[in-house]
Design an enzyme around this catalytic site. Structure first.
Site, short mmCIF file in Angstrom:
data_model
loop_
_atom_site.label_atom_id
_atom_site.label_comp_id
_atom_site.label_asym_id
_atom_site.label_seq_id
_atom_site.Cartn_x
_atom_site.Cartn_y
_atom_site.Cartn_z
N GLU A 41 0.81 -1.16 0.00
CA GLU A 41 -0.24 -0.06 0.02
C GLU A 41 0.78 1.13 0.02
O GLU A 41 1.47 1.53 0.99
CB GLU A 41 -0.91 0.07 1.37
CG GLU A 41 -1.60 1.32 1.24
CD GLU A 41 -2.47 1.38 2.73
OE1 GLU A 41 -2.57 2.73 3.29
OE2 GLU A 41 -2.74 0.29 3.26
N ARG A 45 0.69 10.35 -0.14
CA ARG A 45 1.07 11.50 0.48
C ARG A 45 2.48 12.08 -0.01
O ARG A 45 2.90 13.02 0.61
CB ARG A 45 1.04 11.64 1.82
CG ARG A 45 1.84 10.81 2.63
CD ARG A 45 1.72 10.87 4.19
NE ARG A 45 2.58 9.95 5.13
CZ ARG A 45 2.10 8.73 5.54
NH1 ARG A 45 0.83 8.45 5.37
NH2 ARG A 45 3.04 8.01 6.27
N THR A 69 -3.74 6.63 1.67
CA THR A 69 -3.93 8.06 1.87
C THR A 69 -4.66 8.67 0.57
O THR A 69 -4.01 9.87 0.21
CB THR A 69 -2.67 8.63 2.37
OG1 THR A 69 -2.14 7.90 3.12
CG2 THR A 69 -2.95 9.86 3.28
N LYS A 129 -11.25 -0.03 6.60
CA LYS A 129 -9.97 -0.03 7.41
C LYS A 129 -10.43 0.49 8.66
O LYS A 129 -11.35 1.38 8.90
CB LYS A 129 -8.96 1.02 6.71
CG LYS A 129 -7.89 1.49 7.17
CD LYS A 129 -7.06 2.48 6.49
CE LYS A 129 -5.58 2.94 7.08
NZ LYS A 129 -4.99 3.89 6.16
#
Length: 320
Positions: A41, A45, A69, A129
């Site tokens: 993953e 960012r 993100t 999540k």
């Protein structure tokens, strides 16, 4: 549950990665694949995220590469165009979630409250999540939230490490855990990809928890089986426990009433998660004797033999 999330569930661990330089993407992906976790993953960012996803997806097509993100629909498009197969967000933005659902892009948005869960259900999600996991109440809170929402499953991230991984994965409503302890930013920056590979292997090994369950001995008939088991009882105090097809001497030795698989017998290896063990060993090229599979009344795999022999012994996995 869609196929991407099913594969993540079989994998058990999702390495969460922050890359500042796309040049690190290829050696990092190689380290993860060689370590037994062909998954990443990549957090969106950093400026290098998009290119890093593209490199990983192109150079290692067997990898399950996703974007984390992700905050906007524009980032969803960029991530998917780069090769991301799933999307993860820190919170639940209904606009982003609906956008992904409408396009059949797997997404697991961040949640930490019953209100979040109800929004996720309304949007048609089966997996969310839980973030930040430890700071939001950890496993205890997941269990509390899972009670009223019986069909929801979770992928906790944030504060997961080698010490608490098994505690989380032992809860059946958790499909996998996100973590960065095996891919820390410091190790990536320092180019310690060999160390990342070894720590990834350690993470997978710890998760699967392989241990010797028992050794099976092939006897010619009932009399030989009983005599052999009696010898172990007399010498070592392993109490005999007769069964339909074998006699156990304690829990360490099983003597078959008639010859079974293996020239000499079999070795049983117990594991924390047999489905994940089959998945990970399969990625290493290990083949399984599907006809030997045994399941419980719910259809869950409980035991299965590997193809072939090791040192004259058949080997099978058994669920702890």
């Amino acid at each position: 549950m869609n196929e991407i999330l099913k594969e993540i569930s079989r994998m058990g661990i999702v390495p969460v990665i922050a890359l500042d330089d796309a040049k690190d993407a290829k050696p990092l992906a190689q380290a993860l694949c060689e370590g037994g976790l062909p998954c990443a993953e990549v957090t969106f960012r950093t400026a290098a995220a998009e290119e890093s996803i593209r490199i990983m997806a192109q150079e290692f097509p067997e990898m399950l590469v996703g974007a984390g993100t992700v905050l906007t629909t524009e980032q969803v498009d960029r991530a998917v165009a780069a090769g991301a197969k799933f999307i993860v967000s820190p919170g639940l933005n209904p606009k982003v979630v609906k956008y992904c659902v409408d396009k059949n892009i797997p997404i697991t948005p961040g949640t930490s409250s019953p209100t979040d869960i109800e929004q996720a259900i309304e949007l048609g999600l089966e997996v969310v999540k839980f973030f930040p996991a430890e700071a939001s109440g950890g496993l205890a809170k997941i269990k509390a939230m899972a009670a009223p929402y019986v069909n929801m499953k979770f992928m906790p991230t944030g504060g997961i490490n080698a010490k608490n991984l098994i505690d989380y994965l032992n809860f059946p409503k958790i499909i996998a855990c996100g973590g960065s302890w095996m891919v820390s930013k410091d190790m990536i920056t320092a180019g310690e990809f060999d160390k990342i590979r070894e720590m990834t292997k350690e993470a997978v090994t710890a998760m699967l928890g392989f241990e010797l369950a028992h050794v099976g001995i092939n006897a010619a008939d009932n009399d030989e089986a009983s005599s052999t088991a009696a010898s172990f009882e007399k010498i070592f105090g392993f109490t005999q426990k007769p069964g339909k097809s074998s006699v156990f001497a304690g829990s360490a030795v099983e003597v078959m009433l008639t010859p079974y698989l293996g020239s000499n017998g079999h070795i049983a290896i117990k594991t924390n998660y047999i489905d994940r063990a089959v998945y990970h060993l399969g990625k290493q090229g290990v083949s399984f004797n599907e006809e030997s599979a045994k399941c419980d009344e719910k259809g869950n795999l409980k035991a299965i033999y590997l193809e072939g022999e090791i040192g004259g012994f058949a080997v099978h996995l058994v669920q702890k």
